[in-house]
Motif scaffolding. Structure first.
Motif, PDB file in Angstrom:
ATOM      1  N   PHE A 137       0.708  -1.250  -0.017  1.00  0.00           N
ATOM      2  CA  PHE A 137       0.126  -0.002   0.108  1.00  0.00           C
ATOM      3  C   PHE A 137       0.910   1.058   0.028  1.00  0.00           C
ATOM      4  O   PHE A 137       0.499   2.250  -0.630  1.00  0.00           O
ATOM      5  CB  PHE A 137      -0.960  -0.016   1.052  1.00  0.00           C
ATOM      6  N   GLY A 138       2.029   1.202   0.645  1.00  0.00           N
ATOM      7  CA  GLY A 138       3.005   2.175   0.376  1.00  0.00           C
ATOM      8  C   GLY A 138       3.359   2.628  -0.840  1.00  0.00           C
ATOM      9  O   GLY A 138       3.432   3.584  -1.452  1.00  0.00           O
ATOM     10  N   ASP A 139       3.502   1.483  -1.620  1.00  0.00           N
ATOM     11  CA  ASP A 139       3.972   1.520  -3.260  1.00  0.00           C
ATOM     12  C   ASP A 139       2.618   2.178  -3.967  1.00  0.00           C
ATOM     13  O   ASP A 139       2.960   3.078  -4.846  1.00  0.00           O
ATOM     14  CB  ASP A 139       4.329   0.255  -3.760  1.00  0.00           C
ATOM     15  N   LEU A 140       1.719   1.682  -3.429  1.00  0.00           N
ATOM     16  CA  LEU A 140       0.328   2.132  -4.294  1.00  0.00           C
ATOM     17  C   LEU A 140       0.249   3.655  -3.991  1.00  0.00           C
ATOM     18  O   LEU A 140       0.051   4.431  -4.823  1.00  0.00           O
ATOM     19  CB  LEU A 140      -0.874   1.479  -3.733  1.00  0.00           C
ATOM     20  N   TYR A 141       0.338   4.207  -2.788  1.00  0.00           N
ATOM     21  CA  TYR A 141      -0.018   5.687  -2.472  1.00  0.00           C
ATOM     22  C   TYR A 141       1.309   6.474  -3.194  1.00  0.00           C
ATOM     23  O   TYR A 141       1.263   7.676  -3.172  1.00  0.00           O
ATOM     24  CB  TYR A 141      -0.072   5.754  -0.872  1.00  0.00           C
ATOM     25  N   LEU A 159       7.126   4.628  -9.256  1.00  0.00           N
ATOM     26  CA  LEU A 159       6.986   3.163  -8.519  1.00  0.00           C
ATOM     27  C   LEU A 159       8.215   1.995  -9.228  1.00  0.00           C
ATOM     28  O   LEU A 159       8.733   1.341  -8.377  1.00  0.00           O
ATOM     29  CB  LEU A 159       5.811   2.584  -9.221  1.00  0.00           C
ATOM     30  N   PHE A 160       8.689   2.321 -10.288  1.00  0.00           N
ATOM     31  CA  PHE A 160       9.558   1.483 -10.765  1.00  0.00           C
ATOM     32  C   PHE A 160      10.833   1.687  -9.948  1.00  0.00           C
ATOM     33  O   PHE A 160      11.556   0.706  -9.489  1.00  0.00           O
ATOM     34  CB  PHE A 160      10.087   1.982 -12.217  1.00  0.00           C
ATOM     35  N   SER A 161      11.183   3.138  -9.637  1.00  0.00           N
ATOM     36  CA  SER A 161      12.170   3.528  -8.857  1.00  0.00           C
ATOM     37  C   SER A 161      12.169   3.158  -7.473  1.00  0.00           C
ATOM     38  O   SER A 161      13.370   2.562  -6.793  1.00  0.00           O
ATOM     39  CB  SER A 161      12.274   4.987  -8.627  1.00  0.00           C
ATOM     40  N   GLN A 162      10.956   2.953  -6.915  1.00  0.00           N
ATOM     41  CA  GLN A 162      10.872   2.669  -5.665  1.00  0.00           C
ATOM     42  C   GLN A 162      10.922   0.930  -5.208  1.00  0.00           C
ATOM     43  O   GLN A 162      11.609   0.447  -4.578  1.00  0.00           O
ATOM     44  CB  GLN A 162       9.519   2.915  -4.846  1.00  0.00           C
ATOM     45  N   LEU A 163      10.495   0.192  -6.371  1.00  0.00           N
ATOM     46  CA  LEU A 163      10.799  -1.166  -6.548  1.00  0.00           C
ATOM     47  C   LEU A 163      12.195  -1.776  -6.572  1.00  0.00           C
ATOM     48  O   LEU A 163      12.574  -2.665  -5.964  1.00  0.00           O
ATOM     49  CB  LEU A 163       9.820  -1.802  -7.472  1.00  0.00           C
ATOM     50  N   VAL A 164      12.748  -1.033  -7.279  1.00  0.00           N
ATOM     51  CA  VAL A 164      14.433  -1.307  -7.833  1.00  0.00           C
ATOM     52  C   VAL A 164      15.192  -0.989  -6.810  1.00  0.00           C
ATOM     53  O   VAL A 164      16.321  -1.782  -6.478  1.00  0.00           O
ATOM     54  CB  VAL A 164      14.665  -0.671  -9.238  1.00  0.00           C
ATOM     55  N   TRP A 166      17.724  -0.449  -3.703  1.00  0.00           N
ATOM     56  CA  TRP A 166      18.347  -1.599  -3.055  1.00  0.00           C
ATOM     57  C   TRP A 166      17.807  -1.436  -1.446  1.00  0.00           C
ATOM     58  O   TRP A 166      17.329  -2.453  -0.848  1.00  0.00           O
ATOM     59  CB  TRP A 166      19.794  -1.780  -2.956  1.00  0.00           C
ATOM     60  N   PHE A 167      17.610  -0.053  -0.975  1.00  0.00           N
ATOM     61  CA  PHE A 167      17.488  -0.053   0.415  1.00  0.00           C
ATOM     62  C   PHE A 167      15.826  -0.076   0.821  1.00  0.00           C
ATOM     63  O   PHE A 167      15.550  -0.807   1.760  1.00  0.00           O
ATOM     64  CB  PHE A 167      17.935   1.277   0.864  1.00  0.00           C
ATOM     65  N   MET A 168      15.176   0.291  -0.097  1.00  0.00           N
ATOM     66  CA  MET A 168      13.706  -0.201   0.107  1.00  0.00           C
ATOM     67  C   MET A 168      13.420  -1.518   0.146  1.00  0.00           C
ATOM     68  O   MET A 168      12.728  -2.177   0.978  1.00  0.00           O
ATOM     69  CB  MET A 168      12.801   0.479  -1.046  1.00  0.00           C
ATOM     70  N   PHE A 169      14.003  -2.301  -0.701  1.00  0.00           N
ATOM     71  CA  PHE A 169      13.949  -3.858  -0.895  1.00  0.00           C
ATOM     72  C   PHE A 169      14.452  -4.524   0.374  1.00  0.00           C
ATOM     73  O   PHE A 169      13.923  -5.275   0.950  1.00  0.00           O
ATOM     74  CB  PHE A 169      14.660  -4.546  -1.931  1.00  0.00           C
ATOM     75  N   PHE A 170      15.488  -4.032   0.896  1.00  0.00           N
ATOM     76  CA  PHE A 170      16.204  -4.395   2.061  1.00  0.00           C
ATOM     77  C   PHE A 170      15.281  -3.940   3.582  1.00  0.00           C
ATOM     78  O   PHE A 170      15.453  -4.868   4.225  1.00  0.00           O
ATOM     79  CB  PHE A 170      17.759  -3.757   2.345  1.00  0.00           C
ATOM     80  N   CYS A 171      14.659  -2.990   3.416  1.00  0.00           N
ATOM     81  CA  CYS A 171      14.038  -2.540   4.624  1.00  0.00           C
ATOM     82  C   CYS A 171      12.462  -2.552   4.829  1.00  0.00           C
ATOM     83  O   CYS A 171      11.941  -2.806   5.846  1.00  0.00           O
ATOM     84  CB  CYS A 171      14.552  -1.380   4.949  1.00  0.00           C
ATOM     85  N   ILE A 172      12.074  -2.195   3.520  1.00  0.00           N
ATOM     86  CA  ILE A 172      10.638  -1.872   3.935  1.00  0.00           C
ATOM     87  C   ILE A 172       9.550  -3.034   4.378  1.00  0.00           C
ATOM     88  O   ILE A 172       8.482  -2.802   4.915  1.00  0.00           O
ATOM     89  CB  ILE A 172      10.139  -1.315   2.567  1.00  0.00           C
ATOM     90  N   PRO A 367      10.928   7.463  -0.044  1.00  0.00           N
ATOM     91  CA  PRO A 367       9.987   7.585  -1.387  1.00  0.00           C
ATOM     92  C   PRO A 367       9.684   8.800  -2.196  1.00  0.00           C
ATOM     93  O   PRO A 367       9.629   8.507  -3.285  1.00  0.00           O
ATOM     94  CB  PRO A 367       8.453   7.211  -0.853  1.00  0.00           C
ATOM     95  N   LEU A 368       9.982   9.833  -1.661  1.00  0.00           N
ATOM     96  CA  LEU A 368       9.814  11.045  -2.258  1.00  0.00           C
ATOM     97  C   LEU A 368      11.084  11.401  -3.227  1.00  0.00           C
ATOM     98  O   LEU A 368      10.837  12.008  -4.261  1.00  0.00           O
ATOM     99  CB  LEU A 368       9.782  12.254  -1.331  1.00  0.00           C
TER     100      LEU A 368
END
Length: 552
Positions: A137-141, A159-164, A166-172, A367-368
């Protein structure tokens, strides 16, 4: 500072010198479809489905240890609520933590227990899978916020940037309160900006909303989400103070906003959370006040280490944004969306005042940066570099996407699958052994909170770890520090011949110092890889498990 108003139909301006290549608002639908990312194009439901699938896989791939709070300030507390045993750290004895966040995972544990699914695998993986739903839902928003501020094309690249990254993948998908705070922050910003644009007479609703003539969400929803974020992490007020004050200055009905919206909602959430905390603590307590007093006014967090004031700007935040940094900075400059850029700078600046700094503290504004990176990448689609259409040549956009994937994906997988995984693996191993009756008691001869605890073991046996509760006397060393200074002396003095424990867990770096104390009664039974690189202390390359010979 007024917010720039844009129509949803607008597109980002092209890079300088590329005006002739700009895609105008009158571009055909076929052209627009070609500019869309095919796997992200479509409704919000499709975006959410994509995010749910991606984050579920993300959660299953996170098998490493990052920060003790993921377990000790959330899952350990939730386990104690549901199953009646689990360790509460000193923060819970001083009323510094709210039970609101652990209660979410306590509900999950209760559900697993009712279905008799509280097995070692489910106890280890289910919390991160639940967090992956929140992360989706964080990705959606973020997608919706980017579409609101810019347009659909920018939203897809954000959205592409957030999914790719490394730190978001590692932590979220970790069960840190900061992860939940990040989701709530992005969702709250979306509702806030929607309400603000609506109140100024700007068209902000999406095409779907416009077609169904739905009324934009109320500002009260944004305030409610902001209040929940502050209840989970009181320092989230730093973000919302900036957002609220900028609009408050321009409001005509300031009294109405203050007395009919902020105060009632704030009091309602504070009262509900305070009631929950008083009930769980068994005594009157106002957690946000205690939290702010300890972390902001008394610098209590400095006990866990300090960094130079510019650390977030020079090291911490750039490491999190990683290779997206130049794309994000260029996106900020080209979009001129100074309000959200100012929010990022404000949060980093305020947190820089505090001595104790951690990556996760500034996660809510990460995310910003991807929204601005998305703006830059979307602008590249409009710019066709010279010769990029020739066979065998890649466009700037294609080269950028390849660069971002190659610099983030390997790091995301390495940090999530390998770096510091030993302390997670050892608890999963001990959990299975304990359920099979082969573990009676455990001593952890390692820095405090180096491993998960009862929430992963899920078996009520005696366990002991080295305490690191801050002392009221300055300069007093805790057990972890005393052990690391002289391991063999500390063990001999405090635990004698170690006969009261069936298993001992320690890092390879300390093993050599206490091996003489172990060789008569204990035997190595397992060794787990932990890390290739030194983190805080000596290289902790592996985690070793010793068992009493009589227990084998």
């Amino acid at each position: 500072m007024s917010q720039r108003r844009r129509s949803n139909a607008a597109v980002p301006p092209p890079p300088e010198g590329g005006a002739g290549d700009a895609i105008t608002t009158g571009a055909s639908s076929a052209e627009k479809e070609r500019r869309d990312l095919p796997w992200m194009a479509g409704s919000d439901r499709r975006v959410l489905a994509l995010a749910l699938a991606f984050r579920a896989a993300n959660a299953l791939l996170v098998r490493t240890y990052f920060n003790p709070d993921e377990h000790w300030q959330c899952l350990e507390v939730a386990h104690r609520i549901v199953f009646g045993y689990g360790h509460l750290t000193w923060e819970w004895k001083q009323g510094l933590r709210s039970y609101l966040h652990p209660f979410v995972f306590a509900a999950l544990y209760k559900f697993l227990a009712l279905l008799h699914l509280d097995t070692p695998w489910f106890m280890a993986m289910a919390p991160r899978l639940l967090q992956s739903v929140f992360a989706s839902f964080g990705d959606l928003y973020l997608y919706k916020l980017s579409k609101l501020i810019f347009n659909n094309h920018v939203a897809q690249w954000a959205l592409f940037s957030q999914l790719v990254n490394w730190f978001m993948f590692f932590c979220i998908t970790r069960t840190l309160s900061n992860s939940m705070e990040t989701v709530l922050t992005v969702a709250g910003l979306y509702y806030w900006f929607t309400a603000m644009k609506s109140s100024r007479g700007t068209s902000v609703v999406s095409n779907q909303q416009a077609a169904s003539k739905q009324r934009p969400p109320s500002r009260k929803m944004a305030l409610l989400i902001a209040a929940l974020a502050c209840a989970i992490r009181p320092t989230s007020a730093i973000t919302w103070l900036y957002i609220g004050l900028l609009d408050f200055i321009q409001m005509k009905s300031k009294s109405r906003f203050l007395f009919l919206e902020i105060i009632p909602l704030g009091v309602l959430v504070l009262a509900a959370v305070t009631f929950l905390d008083c009930w769980m603590y068994g005594s009157p307590v106002i957690v946000p006040l205690n939290f702010l007093k300890f972390n902001l006014f008394s610098s209590g967090g400095d006990y866990y280490g300090t960094h130079v004031f510019h650390w977030y700007f020079s090291q911490g935040f750039p490491s999190m944004v990683w290779s997206f940094l130049p794309f994000s900075i260029y996106g900020i400059m080209k979009s001129r969306e100074w309000r959200l850029a100012g929010l990022i700078a404000w949060v980093l600046a305020v947190y820089s005042i505090l001595g104790h700094k951690e990556f996760r503290f500034v996660l809510p504004v990460l995310p910003l940066m991807f929204m601005f990176s998305g703006y830059n990448l979307a602008a590249m689609v409009q710019f066709k570099g010279k010769g990029c259409n020739e066979k065998g040549h890649l466009s700037r956009l294609q080269l950028s996407v390849i660069l971002l994937i190659l610099t983030n994906l390997p790091m995301a997988l390495y940090m999530s699958l390998f770096h510091q995984r030993g302390t997670e693996d050892v608890m999963f191993y001990l959990s299975r052994e304990a359920h099979d009756g082969r573990v009676k008691s455990v001593l952890f001869l390692m820095p405090c909170h180096s491993t998960p605890y009862y929430s992963t073991l899920h078996y009520n046996i005696p366990m002991r770890f080295l305490d690191c509760t801050p002392s009221e006397k300055k300069g007093t060393l805790d057990e972890s520090d005393r052990f690391l200074m002289n391991p063999s002396y500390f063990v001999g003095k405090n635990f004698g011949n170690l006969s009261s424990f069936s298993h001992i867990v320690l890092f390879e770096s300390e093993e050599r110092h206490v091996k003489l104390l172990l060789h008569n009664s204990f035997k190595e039974v397992r060794r787990f890889f932990h890390s290739h690189f030194k983190v805080d202390r000596d290289l902790q390359s592996s985690v070793v498990v010793y068992s009493q010979m009589d227990a084998l």
